[in-house]
Design a protein around this motif. Sequence first.
Motif, PDB file in Angstrom:
ATOM      1  N   VAL A  95       0.679  -1.360   0.060  1.00  0.00           N
ATOM      2  CA  VAL A  95      -0.111   0.069   0.006  1.00  0.00           C
ATOM      3  C   VAL A  95       0.591   1.349   0.017  1.00  0.00           C
ATOM      4  O   VAL A  95       0.380   2.203  -0.396  1.00  0.00           O
ATOM      5  CB  VAL A  95      -1.062  -0.148   1.215  1.00  0.00           C
ATOM      6  CG1 VAL A  95      -1.674   1.386   1.256  1.00  0.00           C
ATOM      7  CG2 VAL A  95      -1.996  -1.169   0.952  1.00  0.00           C
ATOM      8  N   SER A  96       2.156   1.413   0.562  1.00  0.00           N
ATOM      9  CA  SER A  96       2.885   2.342   0.634  1.00  0.00           C
ATOM     10  C   SER A  96       3.230   2.924  -0.667  1.00  0.00           C
ATOM     11  O   SER A  96       3.230   4.038  -0.744  1.00  0.00           O
ATOM     12  CB  SER A  96       4.035   2.083   1.568  1.00  0.00           C
ATOM     13  OG  SER A  96       4.864   1.130   0.985  1.00  0.00           O
ATOM     14  N   PHE A  97       3.482   2.290  -1.845  1.00  0.00           N
ATOM     15  CA  PHE A  97       3.989   2.705  -2.918  1.00  0.00           C
ATOM     16  C   PHE A  97       2.922   3.356  -3.547  1.00  0.00           C
ATOM     17  O   PHE A  97       3.266   4.690  -4.131  1.00  0.00           O
ATOM     18  CB  PHE A  97       4.825   1.662  -3.639  1.00  0.00           C
ATOM     19  CG  PHE A  97       5.346   2.483  -5.052  1.00  0.00           C
ATOM     20  CD1 PHE A  97       6.416   3.246  -5.066  1.00  0.00           C
ATOM     21  CD2 PHE A  97       4.825   2.089  -6.169  1.00  0.00           C
ATOM     22  CE1 PHE A  97       7.006   3.763  -6.043  1.00  0.00           C
ATOM     23  CE2 PHE A  97       5.193   3.080  -7.241  1.00  0.00           C
ATOM     24  CZ  PHE A  97       6.577   3.590  -7.181  1.00  0.00           C
ATOM     25  N   PRO A  98       1.783   2.870  -3.876  1.00  0.00           N
ATOM     26  CA  PRO A  98       0.674   3.790  -4.318  1.00  0.00           C
ATOM     27  C   PRO A  98       0.279   4.731  -3.690  1.00  0.00           C
ATOM     28  O   PRO A  98       0.134   6.043  -4.319  1.00  0.00           O
ATOM     29  CB  PRO A  98      -0.463   2.787  -4.666  1.00  0.00           C
ATOM     30  CG  PRO A  98       0.098   1.299  -4.586  1.00  0.00           C
ATOM     31  CD  PRO A  98       1.439   1.384  -3.665  1.00  0.00           C
ATOM     32  N   ILE A 115       7.731   3.468 -20.174  1.00  0.00           N
ATOM     33  CA  ILE A 115       6.996   2.817 -19.216  1.00  0.00           C
ATOM     34  C   ILE A 115       6.963   3.432 -17.853  1.00  0.00           C
ATOM     35  O   ILE A 115       8.043   3.885 -17.441  1.00  0.00           O
ATOM     36  CB  ILE A 115       7.315   1.292 -18.970  1.00  0.00           C
ATOM     37  CG1 ILE A 115       7.335   0.632 -20.448  1.00  0.00           C
ATOM     38  CG2 ILE A 115       6.508   0.647 -18.044  1.00  0.00           C
ATOM     39  CD1 ILE A 115       7.977  -0.810 -20.193  1.00  0.00           C
ATOM     40  N   PRO A 116       5.686   3.842 -17.117  1.00  0.00           N
ATOM     41  CA  PRO A 116       5.764   4.546 -16.193  1.00  0.00           C
ATOM     42  C   PRO A 116       6.434   3.817 -14.919  1.00  0.00           C
ATOM     43  O   PRO A 116       6.287   2.653 -14.886  1.00  0.00           O
ATOM     44  CB  PRO A 116       4.002   4.826 -15.639  1.00  0.00           C
ATOM     45  CG  PRO A 116       3.429   4.511 -17.060  1.00  0.00           C
ATOM     46  CD  PRO A 116       4.327   3.465 -17.713  1.00  0.00           C
ATOM     47  N   VAL A 117       7.148   4.414 -13.921  1.00  0.00           N
ATOM     48  CA  VAL A 117       7.876   4.005 -13.093  1.00  0.00           C
ATOM     49  C   VAL A 117       6.725   3.246 -11.993  1.00  0.00           C
ATOM     50  O   VAL A 117       7.193   2.270 -11.645  1.00  0.00           O
ATOM     51  CB  VAL A 117       8.803   5.016 -12.142  1.00  0.00           C
ATOM     52  CG1 VAL A 117       9.298   4.588 -10.929  1.00  0.00           C
ATOM     53  CG2 VAL A 117       9.512   5.452 -13.018  1.00  0.00           C
ATOM     54  N   ILE A 120       6.336  -0.245 -13.299  1.00  0.00           N
ATOM     55  CA  ILE A 120       7.513  -1.123 -13.050  1.00  0.00           C
ATOM     56  C   ILE A 120       7.670  -1.663 -11.633  1.00  0.00           C
ATOM     57  O   ILE A 120       8.065  -2.795 -11.485  1.00  0.00           O
ATOM     58  CB  ILE A 120       8.801  -0.231 -13.545  1.00  0.00           C
ATOM     59  CG1 ILE A 120       8.679  -0.099 -15.267  1.00  0.00           C
ATOM     60  CG2 ILE A 120      10.088  -1.172 -13.156  1.00  0.00           C
ATOM     61  CD1 ILE A 120       9.645   0.954 -15.423  1.00  0.00           C
ATOM     62  N   VAL A 121       7.428  -0.535 -10.836  1.00  0.00           N
ATOM     63  CA  VAL A 121       7.806  -0.862  -9.510  1.00  0.00           C
ATOM     64  C   VAL A 121       6.656  -1.884  -8.981  1.00  0.00           C
ATOM     65  O   VAL A 121       6.867  -2.809  -8.202  1.00  0.00           O
ATOM     66  CB  VAL A 121       7.607   0.383  -8.324  1.00  0.00           C
ATOM     67  CG1 VAL A 121       7.574  -0.138  -6.950  1.00  0.00           C
ATOM     68  CG2 VAL A 121       8.772   1.149  -8.697  1.00  0.00           C
ATOM     69  N   PHE A 126       8.069  -5.633  -6.400  1.00  0.00           N
ATOM     70  CA  PHE A 126       7.284  -6.233  -4.992  1.00  0.00           C
ATOM     71  C   PHE A 126       7.758  -7.519  -4.862  1.00  0.00           C
ATOM     72  O   PHE A 126       7.732  -8.128  -3.705  1.00  0.00           O
ATOM     73  CB  PHE A 126       5.741  -5.973  -4.965  1.00  0.00           C
ATOM     74  CG  PHE A 126       5.284  -4.660  -4.479  1.00  0.00           C
ATOM     75  CD1 PHE A 126       5.694  -3.792  -3.419  1.00  0.00           C
ATOM     76  CD2 PHE A 126       4.742  -3.884  -5.458  1.00  0.00           C
ATOM     77  CE1 PHE A 126       5.455  -2.788  -2.960  1.00  0.00           C
ATOM     78  CE2 PHE A 126       4.398  -2.590  -5.318  1.00  0.00           C
ATOM     79  CZ  PHE A 126       4.593  -1.992  -4.017  1.00  0.00           C
ATOM     80  N   TYR A 127       8.056  -8.405  -5.949  1.00  0.00           N
ATOM     81  CA  TYR A 127       8.288  -9.790  -5.807  1.00  0.00           C
ATOM     82  C   TYR A 127       9.519 -10.058  -4.896  1.00  0.00           C
ATOM     83  O   TYR A 127       9.193 -11.058  -4.078  1.00  0.00           O
ATOM     84  CB  TYR A 127       8.520 -10.392  -7.219  1.00  0.00           C
ATOM     85  CG  TYR A 127       7.438 -10.382  -7.932  1.00  0.00           C
ATOM     86  CD1 TYR A 127       6.449 -11.109  -7.797  1.00  0.00           C
ATOM     87  CD2 TYR A 127       7.083  -9.636  -8.978  1.00  0.00           C
ATOM     88  CE1 TYR A 127       4.949 -11.260  -8.355  1.00  0.00           C
ATOM     89  CE2 TYR A 127       5.951  -9.659  -9.990  1.00  0.00           C
ATOM     90  CZ  TYR A 127       5.103 -10.596  -9.671  1.00  0.00           C
ATOM     91  OH  TYR A 127       3.715 -10.481 -10.208  1.00  0.00           O
TER      92      TYR A 127
END
Length: 161
Positions: A95-98, A115-117, A120-121, A126-127
């Motif tokens: 949840v923190s990155f979005p 491609i938007p970062v 990609i993230v 996250f894997y």
Amino acid sequence: MEETAAAQPQPAQPQPAQPQPAQPQPAQPQPAQPQPAQRQLVVWRGDQMPVQHNIPGPGDLRDDTNTGRVLVGSLIRAQLGLSLMCLMLALAVTVSFPLVAALVPAIGRTTVAGIPVTLIVLGFAFYPVFLAVGWFYHRQARQLEARFIHLVDPPVTDPDD
């Protein structure tokens, strides 16, 4: 002196053996008188330890005793706590990155090779985090089970070692 000689007991004179009439043997043998229990001396070597018989064991789990239920309940609570902790960690990272991307619009506009970062993230970064959380969970769960097994069925130490 005569007084002291009279007060001293005289040794018994042997009586001549008299024939006794034959008595019939009883049909049932007389019960033996119980002998008093003799105390045994127990010697412990320095590397030996007396065994406690009131410790929980596998029988408590198998026989569904109160002690067994308490032990299993404590294991389940510990596993639940570990699961919730790992879930909260994974959710916090996810949840923190979005949330950061929504609060800082520049991150959302940044692109790499068109491609938007954020994509990609969310798609790749996250894997490794999820793998690390999974590894941590697996390691801690195995330690919980090992402690539970050691508590319920401690290893037997050989006194000859």
